[in-house]
Design a protein around this motif. Sequence first.
Motif, PDB file in Angstrom:
ATOM      1  N   CYS A  15       0.851  -1.197   0.000  1.00 56.40           N
ATOM      2  CA  CYS A  15       0.000   0.000   0.000  1.00 56.40           C
ATOM      3  C   CYS A  15       0.882   1.241   0.000  1.00 56.40           C
ATOM      4  O   CYS A  15       1.715   1.412   0.889  1.00 56.40           O
ATOM      5  CB  CYS A  15      -0.904   0.005   1.218  1.00 56.40           C
ATOM      6  N   CYS A  43      -0.265   3.569   3.421  1.00 53.84           N
ATOM      7  CA  CYS A  43       0.062   3.234   4.803  1.00 53.84           C
ATOM      8  C   CYS A  43       1.248   2.278   4.903  1.00 53.84           C
ATOM      9  O   CYS A  43       1.702   1.977   5.997  1.00 53.84           O
ATOM     10  CB  CYS A  43      -1.144   2.614   5.505  1.00 53.84           C
ATOM     11  N   ALA A  94       1.326  -0.849   4.313  1.00 51.59           N
ATOM     12  CA  ALA A  94       0.953  -2.223   4.652  1.00 51.59           C
ATOM     13  C   ALA A  94       1.392  -3.186   3.549  1.00 51.59           C
ATOM     14  O   ALA A  94       1.409  -2.829   2.371  1.00 51.59           O
ATOM     15  CB  ALA A  94      -0.553  -2.315   4.849  1.00 51.59           C
ATOM     16  N   CYS A 113      -4.532  -0.302  -0.274  1.00 54.34           N
ATOM     17  CA  CYS A 113      -5.197  -1.410   0.392  1.00 54.34           C
ATOM     18  C   CYS A 113      -6.664  -1.032   0.655  1.00 54.34           C
ATOM     19  O   CYS A 113      -7.076   0.106   0.451  1.00 54.34           O
ATOM     20  CB  CYS A 113      -4.487  -1.748   1.696  1.00 54.34           C
ATOM     21  N   CYS A 166      -7.228   1.997   2.899  1.00 56.81           N
ATOM     22  CA  CYS A 166      -6.745   3.301   2.423  1.00 56.81           C
ATOM     23  C   CYS A 166      -7.442   3.739   1.142  1.00 56.81           C
ATOM     24  O   CYS A 166      -7.240   4.854   0.669  1.00 56.81           O
ATOM     25  CB  CYS A 166      -5.247   3.248   2.186  1.00 56.81           C
TER      26      CYS A 166
HETATM   27 ZN   LIG Z   1      -2.979   1.051   3.216  1.00 59.24          ZN
END
Ligand SMILES: [Zn+2]
Lengths: 153, 153
Positions: free
Chosen positions: B109, B112, B114, B149, B152
């Motif tokens: 992502c 963020c 991730a 993701c 987000c």
């Molecule tokens: Zn994210």
Amino acid sequence: MSAEPHHHRPSAPSWSTHADEALSRRGSRASAARNAVLAALDSQACCASAQEIHARITTDGTAIGIASVYRTLELLHGLALITRVDTGDGVARYEPAHPNGEHHHHLVCNACGAVEAFHDGELEAAIHAVADRVDFRVDAHDIALRGACRRCR
Amino acid sequence: MSAEPHHHRPSAPSWSTHADEALSRRGSRASAARNAVLAALDSQACCASAQEIHARITTDGTAIGIASVYRTLELLHGLALITRVDTGDGVARYEPAHPNGEHHHHLVCNACGAVEAFHDGELEAAIHAVADRVDFRVDAHDIALRGACRRCR
DNA sequence: CTCTATCCGATAATGAGTATCATTACCAAC
DNA sequence: GTTGGTAATGATACTCATTATCGGATAGAG
Ligand SMILES: [Zn+2]
Ligand SMILES: [Mn+2]
Ligand SMILES: [Mn+2]
Ligand SMILES: [Zn+2]
């Protein structure tokens, strides 16, 4: 050797022109340092690191600070005008991102570190299929094949 | 909940057992620090950085030097017992490399940071096809899909 | 021309990863 | 059990790519 290859396009605008427009549209200024970085990116066949770009520019006589190279690369990357390529040696490399989506991927030699470019339509198709199949909005994909180049084999 | 899922394999040997064997076969010694790193790797769902591994180990009470983590990771990577994952943030992450070739790739992502894992048979097939089509001995492939993701998006 | 937001370049700071080295742990042979 | 050789440890110094800082330059609108 001044003939156009294959099809007739009225002198495709260079990537740096496209980048220039995107930058001024955003309110960024033109400057010697930035122009030099744009020109360097435009003239490179494949990805290059900030330091390589800086070295090439200064060798040409132009004096420019390394910080400006990093800054410009960051700016361009934020605008998706360049692509960051990570070959795993702790050095970020960059190459122009063409507005039509045309791009390539990389073969990285584990022995000598050489980086070659390749393109494969079927792989692209497979990537796009996966992107639809997955619960994630996919904007881009990074692919690197690692192994041994012809010389190191 | 002690039932085996699906098929009957006689308690698949854990990755760390496999790694242990490969290490001793090479003449490496078992040690507290190394065992801790192996256990940490074995217990992680996806890739983790050297610092994350070190933090998890020391939180468990075991005191171990960060240098030993880096050394062990380097050793394991040299023996192809772990895979290095480069998500582009300048931090190398590692995860166990299973001897049967089973592996996954990553969705990263951009917002963020991730990292999620995914696997796709068709993509694997396409990768292997490209590997044959190209003038390069391909030993491994790195694939990362980048975007947003679910949270987000 | 003037003014100001933007950019510049020199340099300091950051931080992941690596190299060094004295010390410790292992193990096989005696 | 002692010893000697080798491998591993962990503290720490170091490298080096990248980022942050800051006073001075400059593009470029008005
Ligand atoms: Zn994210
Ligand atoms: Mn592609
Ligand atoms: Mn794969
Ligand atoms: Zn090579």
